[in-house]
Design a protein around this motif. Structure first.
Motif, PDB file in Angstrom:
ATOM      1  N   THR A 146      -5.020  -3.441  -2.738  1.00  0.00           N
ATOM      2  CA  THR A 146      -6.353  -3.999  -2.523  1.00  0.00           C
ATOM      3  C   THR A 146      -7.201  -3.863  -3.776  1.00  0.00           C
ATOM      4  OG1 THR A 146      -6.256  -3.510  -0.177  1.00  0.00           O
ATOM      5  CG2 THR A 146      -8.429  -3.804  -1.123  1.00  0.00           C
TER       6      THR A 146
ATOM      7  N   GLN B  18      -9.158  -9.074   4.250  1.00  0.00           N
ATOM      8  CA  GLN B  18      -8.280  -8.443   5.224  1.00  0.00           C
ATOM      9  C   GLN B  18      -8.867  -8.523   6.637  1.00  0.00           C
ATOM     10  OE1 GLN B  18      -7.010  -4.589   3.954  1.00  0.00           O
ATOM     11  NE2 GLN B  18      -5.516  -4.418   5.602  1.00  0.00           N
TER      12      GLN B  18
ATOM     13  N   ASP C  48      -5.586 -10.728   1.080  1.00  0.00           N
ATOM     14  CA  ASP C  48      -5.356  -9.304   1.309  1.00  0.00           C
ATOM     15  C   ASP C  48      -4.850  -9.084   2.725  1.00  0.00           C
ATOM     16  OD1 ASP C  48      -5.215  -6.619   1.256  1.00  0.00           O
ATOM     17  OD2 ASP C  48      -7.334  -6.250   0.838  1.00  0.00           O
ATOM     18  N   GLU C  49      -3.578  -8.881   2.854  1.00  0.00           N
ATOM     19  CA  GLU C  49      -2.940  -8.711   4.167  1.00  0.00           C
ATOM     20  C   GLU C  49      -3.566  -9.616   5.205  1.00  0.00           C
ATOM     21  OE1 GLU C  49      -1.820  -4.911   5.338  1.00  0.00           O
ATOM     22  OE2 GLU C  49      -2.012  -4.005   3.364  1.00  0.00           O
TER      23      GLU C  49
END
Ligand SMILES: Nc1ncnc2c1ncn2[C@@H]1O[C@H](COP(=O)(O)OP(=O)(O)OP(=O)(O)O)[C@@H](O)[C@H]1O
Ligand SMILES: [Mg+2]
Lengths: 293, 277, 363
Positions: free
Chosen positions: C44, C83, C159-160
């Protein structure tokens, strides 16, 4: 203009300590001058002597604190403490079932009940206390009813008694007890209660061994939130109490009013404040410990 | 259609042992206590309101409906003057404390610095310490620096306690604010100024409004601190009511009290509505 | 190849922790680039450095061959899918997607048109006026995607993005994301801690560990030839051996493991006799046999089956070769097991693998 504002933002972004100062500056100024300095003045005055016609003589003395030991003032101190503790206990005993009931109410009711508890906080304490005069005085509603149903011959003296002060304080501070109690009962894992029942606990046992210990933080919070305004109460004893029920608040006011003894008034204020800060300190310690469980 | 349900053995008619019997509404002792508790909280207020419409000077027993006291009220210049003072004080102290309190909350939320814990403690003090102590100490201060007691001194005092309340409310809101939302705005091309006005402020506004309403109510209802910091010529409404009460019960006090209560109720309902949003 | 994003010796330190440690990498235009690693390894942070939310402590970040270390996020032509989605709760779906376009001061009609296109692209047509709260997790995910893609950034940072979705939806979205990238032709930098996701979706993968780059390469490369023990362990299952080089016979290295097994490895020029080595073998590269066999290569060792784990389409055997050395052997359904199976716990077996299937690891 916009460009300028943006540059300002970027500037502050690059210099965090400057922006911090400009953010905190106003409150540091206001709280410093109009809150901390006055408290320091009280601290200072409490060690000075009173002038012949009020006012201050700049001469160090411990006399103002010694006077607390004077039976006259000691009684007032003890009475304040006693009434505050009684208020707290009564609020706890009545507030707990109420908070419990709200926590287990159906969703539809819960909100209404909660708002009704919060509402008094938003309304003038003075007026709500005044309302009790209408109820308690000799020609008040309660005496009217008692007379009408021939329960008493002549009106009972309800107003200007310690009982009246107690009722007024319980009335005024009950919400402070119910709200934190509600919060902690609400958080209580309901399956724990079922588990206790499953293990054969009777309702009383269940309450003593599961519910009460787990909601102890709420009990502590509520008790302190009630105790603090009770011990410092001024309006309630002033309106509902008489000369015989003087509490610390009225005593302070007296020193700045008729008695014109500012140093003594400052000393009482300081003692009161320290009493309150100690209870807050205890509260913080207790709740911190409880979190560990 | 061979497999009709009738081919299967029917389930026993009595309820499954695990299913508790359906709860029948019954009133427990808890309900009684709760009911009495609410009665205790609201009966005095209701009686006050009822008596404000009572057609009797001594308001002892119900003598019929009247609006006389409200008419008297609006003829009483002292009360009207006090109301004006209270409104000005409440508005001014709300405005000032909203700005200062919000800036402070922002600083406490965004930055970590030396002495933050101590400052935090000091900022909570006005909420905790008895209002009589605060009132007395400020009065002594004003007297010492020879500051004329009046409207200004009341406003200063009210700001001093309202800053703390505003800070607590706004900070709670800020704590719930998702930092990534501001980052997302910048990521999508908004500069600092735009991000503040398009994202941060709208998200913060319910908190700001709640804080303002709270500050206004606290100021408008405050008696103790106003009582000490008010001077001649500027009597806020609660202080005016207090001196009337001290003179004795009068239906006009009931009327003005009722009005003040109603104003407060409206403010609470407004706040509730806004918090829901 | 055109380089979109480049990191040169980038280090990011927070008070005590070093989140990113001397990281250098290049991301090519149009590729699907993944940052893979365990929780807390700095994925991240790396992404936030590229997006502009953090400023590197050391090193340089280049976008389009220009150093952007101190450029604000809104001055960079990259966009992020967060995320937790970071959808503005006070704006509708359409307003969320239009947010970036409005900052660009585009005409109203164009904004409306592009929002509609974006909604269609992520199959959310008709939900324009909903608020984020009124959407399911998967739908919110699509809005976040649309909001970033509608700006046609040079690079999209994710991000994910699928982290919060359930397994089935996740698999669907993986395919969709991959398709979407083909459609729009934007460079994707994709953060995940799910190795399977990285392997199936990426053109290249950078494996991070404690802020450092462990290995960078195509998925096959990373899987078949892990360079370090960490990579071999983190991606898939590996059997690890430790030993000393005892011989060098032209084509082969000979290694004696700590347990006294003599293992043949492919030749490596830079390794000398007496040196210590680590190597690993994938479970599916190992054979299981009832007896020693002449045609089955050079590495053959006896052992006992200690456990047998049935997982549907395959079976894992844990075989102990000595007191300390255990290996996992994986047999696919209909694989070699049929030769003489099924083995059960306690059976004596032989395992073998080809020397070239051993991968020498850097330590
Ligand atoms: N703002 C910060 N302040 C201090 N430390 C931080 C900060 N941000 C990240 N870190 C630390 O840096 C390290 C890397 O964090 P990062 O968020 O990049 O990990 P990650 O690979 O994204 O992990 P995850 O898979 O859990 O999201 C962690 O040890 C983290 O605690
Ligand atoms: Mg992360």
């Amino acid at each position: 203009m916009k460009r300028f504002r943006q540059q300002l933002f970027v500037f502050f972004n690059r210099h965090p300590s400057l922006s911090l100062l400009s953010l905190l500056g106003p409150s540091l100024f206001w709280m410093g001058i109009f809150f901390l300095v006055p408290l320091l003045i009280i601290l200072l005055y409490s060690f000075l002597q009173k002038g012949p016609y009020g006012g201050i003589i700049y001469q160090f003395t411990l006399e103002n604190y010694r006077r607390f030991l004077d039976p006259l003032y000691l009684t007032i101190l003890i009475r304040s403490f006693k009434l505050a503790v009684m208020t707290t206990v009564i609020c706890l005993v009545t507030g707990y079932p109420i908070a419990y009931r709200i926590a287990f109410a159906s969703k539809k009711w819960k909100n209404t009940l909660l708002v009704l508890i919060i509402l008094p906080f938003w309304t003038s304490f003075l007026i709500r206390t005044y309302a009790w005069i209408l109820l308690l005085r000799d020609t008040g509603l309660i005496n009217q009813l008692l007379l009408k149903f021939h329960i008493v011959r002549e009106p009972l003296k309800l107003l200007y008694t310690e009982g009246a002060v107690l009722v007024g304080m319980v009335y005024g501070f009950l919400p402070f007890m119910v709200l934190p109690l509600y919060a902690s009962i609400e958080k209580l894992d309901k399956t724990l209660l079922e588990a206790a029942e499953d293990l054969g606990a009777t309702p009383l046992w269940k309450f003593l061994r599961v519910t009460l210990p787990l909601t102890l933080p709420g009990v502590i919070a509520g008790s302190i939130l009630v105790f603090i305004p009770s011990v410092a109460a001024f309006v309630t004893p002033d309106l509902l109490g008489g000369a015989k029920t003087m509490m610390m608040g009225s005593l302070i006011q007296n020193q700045f009013g008729p008695a014109r003894d500012w140093p003594f008034g400052s000393a009482i204020s300081l003692v009161l404040m320290i009493l309150v800060l100690i209870s807050v300190f205890i509260y913080l310690r207790l709740t911190k410990e409880n979190k560990g469980i | 259609m061979k497999n009709t349900p009738s081919q299967y053995p029917s389930l026993p008619a009595f309820p499954h042992p695990c299913v508790p019997p359906s709860p029948r509404p019954h009133i427990s002792w808890l309900d009684w206590i709760t009911g009495l508790g609410y009665l205790f909280l609201y009966a005095p207020i209701l009686i006050l309101i009822v008596f404000s419409f009572n057609n009797s000077r001594f308001n002892v027993v119900w003598k019929g409906f009247t609006l006389d006291w409200y008419i008297k009220l609006f003829e009483d210049t002292k009360i009207l003057e006090a109301l004006k003072v209270s409104l000005i004080v409440a508005l001014a102290s709300t405005a000032i404390s909203l700005v200062i309190g919000t800036l402070t909350a922002w600083a406490m939320y965004r930055y970590s610095f030396k002495g933050k814990r101590i400052l935090e403690g000091v900022l909570y003090l006005p909420i905790i310490i008895p209002d009589i102590v605060m009132g007395i100490s400020l009065t002594l201060f004003f007297v010492l620096i020879k500051f004329q007691l009046g409207m200004a001194s009341i406003i200063i005092a009210h700001v001093a306690f309202n800053i703390s309340f505003v800070m607590v409310v706004v900070r709670a809101r800020l704590q719930g604010l998702d930092r990534t939302l501001e980052e997302a705005a910048m990521d999508l091309g908004a500069d600092e100024v735009t991000t503040f006005f398009k994202v941060t402020l709208p998200l913060l506004s319910p908190g700001l409004i709640a804080a303002a309403l709270l500050a206004f109510t606290l100021s408008f209802d405050d008696f103790v601190i106003s009582f000490f910091t008010a001077g001649v010529g500027a009597t806020p409404l609660p202080v005016q009511i207090y001196s009337m009460v001290k003179l004795g019960v009068s239906p006009v006090v009931n009327a003005i009290s009722t009005l003040v209560l109603i104003i407060s109720f409206i403010l609470v309902i407004l706040t509730e509505k806004l918090q829901r949003k | 190849m055109v380089i979109d994003v480049e990191l040169r010796n980038v280090t990011k330190r927070f008070d005590r922790t070093t989140a990113v440690d001397n990281l250098s990498l290049q991301v090519y235009r149009g590729e699907f680039f993944s940052l893979l690693g365990p929780s807390g390894c700095g994925k991240t942070t790396t992404l936030r450095l590229i997006a502009g939310f953090e400023i590197p402590t050391e090193g340089e970040i280049l976008i389009n061959n220009q150093i952007v270390n101190h450029k604000r996020p809104y001055e960079r032509n990259v966009n992020t899918v967060f995320q937790n989605y970071a959808l503005f709760p006070h704006l509708t779906v359409a307003e969320n997607i239009a947010f970036g376009l409005e900052r660009k001061k585009l005409p109203r009609t164009e904004i409306r048109q592009r929002v509609a296109e974006a909604l269609e692209l992520v199959q959310l047509t008709g939900l324009d006026h909903r608020y984020p709260k009124q959407l399911s997790g998967g739908q919110q995910q699509r809005v976040a995607l649309a909001r970033a893609i509608v700006l046609k950034p040079q690079v999209l940072l994710l991000d994910e993005p699928l982290g919060a979705l359930d397994l089935k939806l996740r698999k669907e979205m993986q395919l969709e994301l991959k398709n979407l990238q083909h459609q729009v032709g934007i460079t994707f930098i994709y953060v995940t801690h799910d190795q399977e996701e990285a392997l199936t979706m990426s053109d290249r993968i950078a494996v991070l560990n404690q802020g450092r780059l462990e290995q960078l390469g195509a998925p096959e490369e990373i899987y078949e030839y892990p360079k370090t023990r960490f990579v071999a362990d983190f991606i898939g299952i590996s059997n690890f051996f430790k030993g000393k080089i005892t011989g060098n016979t032209g084509q082969r290295l000979e290694v004696e493991t700590e347990d006294g097994l003599i293992v043949k490895l492919p030749k490596e020029d830079h390794l000398k006799i007496g040196e210590k080595v680590h190597f690993s073998v994938r479970p599916e590269k190992m054979w299981l046999m009832s007896e020693m066999s002449s045609k089955n290569g050079e590495n053959q060792f006896p052992g006992f089956i200690e456990r047998k784990i049935y997982t549907g389409n395959a079976t894992h055997f844990i075989v102990s070769l000595s007191y300390t050395q255990k290996v996992t052997v994986l047999l696919q359904k209909g694989d070699r097991e049929s030769k003489r199976g099924p083995w059960t716990v306690g059976d004596k077996v032989w395992i073998s693998w080809k020397p070239e299937d051993s991968v020498i690891l850097k330590d």
